[in-house]
Design a protein around this motif. Structure first.
Motif, mmCIF file in Angstrom:
data_model
loop_
_atom_site.group_PDB
_atom_site.id
_atom_site.type_symbol
_atom_site.label_atom_id
_atom_site.label_comp_id
_atom_site.label_asym_id
_atom_site.label_seq_id
_atom_site.Cartn_x
_atom_site.Cartn_y
_atom_site.Cartn_z
ATOM 1 N N GLU A 1 -29.447 -1.233 -0.335
ATOM 2 C CA GLU A 1 -28.568 -0.390 -0.044
ATOM 3 C C GLU A 1 -28.974 0.396 0.929
ATOM 4 O O GLU A 1 -27.814 1.627 1.293
ATOM 5 C CB GLU A 1 -28.265 0.401 -1.326
ATOM 6 C CG GLU A 1 -27.839 -0.419 -2.485
ATOM 7 C CD GLU A 1 -26.544 -1.089 -2.407
ATOM 8 O OE1 GLU A 1 -25.678 -0.520 -1.455
ATOM 9 O OE2 GLU A 1 -26.391 -2.377 -2.628
ATOM 10 N N ARG A 2 -29.854 0.465 1.771
ATOM 11 C CA ARG A 2 -29.899 1.390 2.928
ATOM 12 C C ARG A 2 -28.884 1.200 4.112
ATOM 13 O O ARG A 2 -28.531 -0.194 4.151
ATOM 14 C CB ARG A 2 -31.481 1.279 3.383
ATOM 15 C CG ARG A 2 -31.703 0.068 4.144
ATOM 16 C CD ARG A 2 -33.217 -0.036 4.793
ATOM 17 N NE ARG A 2 -33.397 -1.013 5.648
ATOM 18 C CZ ARG A 2 -34.188 -1.929 5.294
ATOM 19 N NH1 ARG A 2 -35.186 -1.809 4.283
ATOM 20 N NH2 ARG A 2 -34.495 -3.030 6.094
ATOM 21 N N PRO A 3 -28.534 2.097 4.899
ATOM 22 C CA PRO A 3 -27.698 1.915 5.866
ATOM 23 C C PRO A 3 -28.292 0.612 6.738
ATOM 24 O O PRO A 3 -29.434 0.681 7.148
ATOM 25 C CB PRO A 3 -27.437 3.158 6.547
ATOM 26 C CG PRO A 3 -28.230 4.250 5.761
ATOM 27 C CD PRO A 3 -29.220 3.459 4.853
ATOM 28 N N LYS A 4 -27.231 -0.170 7.239
ATOM 29 C CA LYS A 4 -27.490 -1.008 8.226
ATOM 30 C C LYS A 4 -27.595 -0.504 9.681
ATOM 31 O O LYS A 4 -27.069 0.539 9.925
ATOM 32 C CB LYS A 4 -26.678 -2.244 8.307
ATOM 33 C CG LYS A 4 -26.276 -2.945 6.866
ATOM 34 C CD LYS A 4 -27.746 -3.512 6.282
ATOM 35 C CE LYS A 4 -27.480 -4.121 4.910
ATOM 36 N NZ LYS A 4 -27.955 -3.210 3.864
ATOM 37 N N LYS A 5 -28.176 -1.372 10.872
ATOM 38 C CA LYS A 5 -28.081 -0.955 12.033
ATOM 39 C C LYS A 5 -26.884 -0.935 12.721
ATOM 40 O O LYS A 5 -25.998 -1.723 12.256
ATOM 41 C CB LYS A 5 -29.158 -1.611 12.689
ATOM 42 C CG LYS A 5 -30.809 -1.459 12.578
ATOM 43 C CD LYS A 5 -31.456 -1.952 13.479
ATOM 44 C CE LYS A 5 -33.064 -1.765 13.122
ATOM 45 N NZ LYS A 5 -33.822 -2.646 13.794
ATOM 46 N N ALA A 6 -26.275 0.102 13.486
ATOM 47 C CA ALA A 6 -25.257 -0.343 14.145
ATOM 48 C C ALA A 6 -25.285 -1.234 15.160
ATOM 49 O O ALA A 6 -26.009 -1.582 15.815
ATOM 50 C CB ALA A 6 -24.949 1.384 15.158
ATOM 51 N N PRO A 7 -24.087 -1.977 15.215
ATOM 52 C CA PRO A 7 -23.791 -3.262 15.955
ATOM 53 C C PRO A 7 -24.056 -2.470 17.535
ATOM 54 O O PRO A 7 -23.572 -1.399 17.731
ATOM 55 C CB PRO A 7 -22.590 -3.910 15.863
ATOM 56 C CG PRO A 7 -21.761 -2.545 15.134
ATOM 57 C CD PRO A 7 -22.709 -1.700 14.510
ATOM 58 N N LYS A 8 -24.473 -3.401 18.201
ATOM 59 C CA LYS A 8 -24.620 -3.071 19.670
ATOM 60 C C LYS A 8 -23.230 -3.255 20.351
ATOM 61 O O LYS A 8 -22.565 -4.012 20.110
ATOM 62 C CB LYS A 8 -25.726 -3.941 20.548
ATOM 63 C CG LYS A 8 -27.021 -3.819 20.009
ATOM 64 C CD LYS A 8 -27.893 -4.809 20.726
ATOM 65 C CE LYS A 8 -29.378 -4.674 20.251
ATOM 66 N NZ LYS A 8 -30.301 -5.117 21.097
ATOM 67 N N LYS A 9 -23.162 -2.283 21.378
ATOM 68 C CA LYS A 9 -21.655 -2.313 22.204
ATOM 69 C C LYS A 9 -21.728 -3.738 23.019
ATOM 70 O O LYS A 9 -22.697 -4.283 23.646
ATOM 71 C CB LYS A 9 -21.883 -1.093 23.147
ATOM 72 C CG LYS A 9 -21.587 0.262 22.454
ATOM 73 C CD LYS A 9 -21.487 1.280 23.649
ATOM 74 C CE LYS A 9 -21.280 2.463 22.911
ATOM 75 N NZ LYS A 9 -20.945 3.550 23.846
ATOM 76 N N THR A 10 -20.498 -3.913 23.039
ATOM 77 C CA THR A 10 -20.137 -5.283 23.739
ATOM 78 C C THR A 10 -19.751 -4.965 25.094
ATOM 79 O O THR A 10 -19.380 -3.834 25.513
ATOM 80 C CB THR A 10 -19.100 -6.198 22.977
ATOM 81 O OG1 THR A 10 -17.767 -5.392 23.051
ATOM 82 C CG2 THR A 10 -19.498 -6.421 21.596
#
Length: 67
Positions: A27-36
């Motif tokens: 349940e820990r926060p996932k990494k933010a997606p990288k910018k495209t």
């Protein structure tokens, strides 16, 4: 049967600790997606979209000098 009760209790406690650890990891926060490239182009076209506000102390300093 009563001889196995302490071992069953220990197994229950170990399972409980393992379950809590597993749930907290899942349940820990996932990494933010990288910018495209599209998001980079949008930010380059609008420079005020992500800029920080500029603090302007000119009016405050003028008011202090008048007092």
């Amino acid at each position: 049967m009563y001889e196995l009760l302490p071992y069953i209790w220990i197994l229950f406690m170990v399972g409980l600790v393992a379950a809590v650890i597993t749930v907290s990891v899942m349940e820990r926060p996932k990494k933010a997606p990288k910018k495209t490239a599209v998001q980079d182009a949008e930010s380059a076209s609008d420079p005020l979209a992500e800029s920080e506000p500029v603090l302007d102390f000119g009016d405050e300093m003028a008011q202090l000098e008048k007092k």
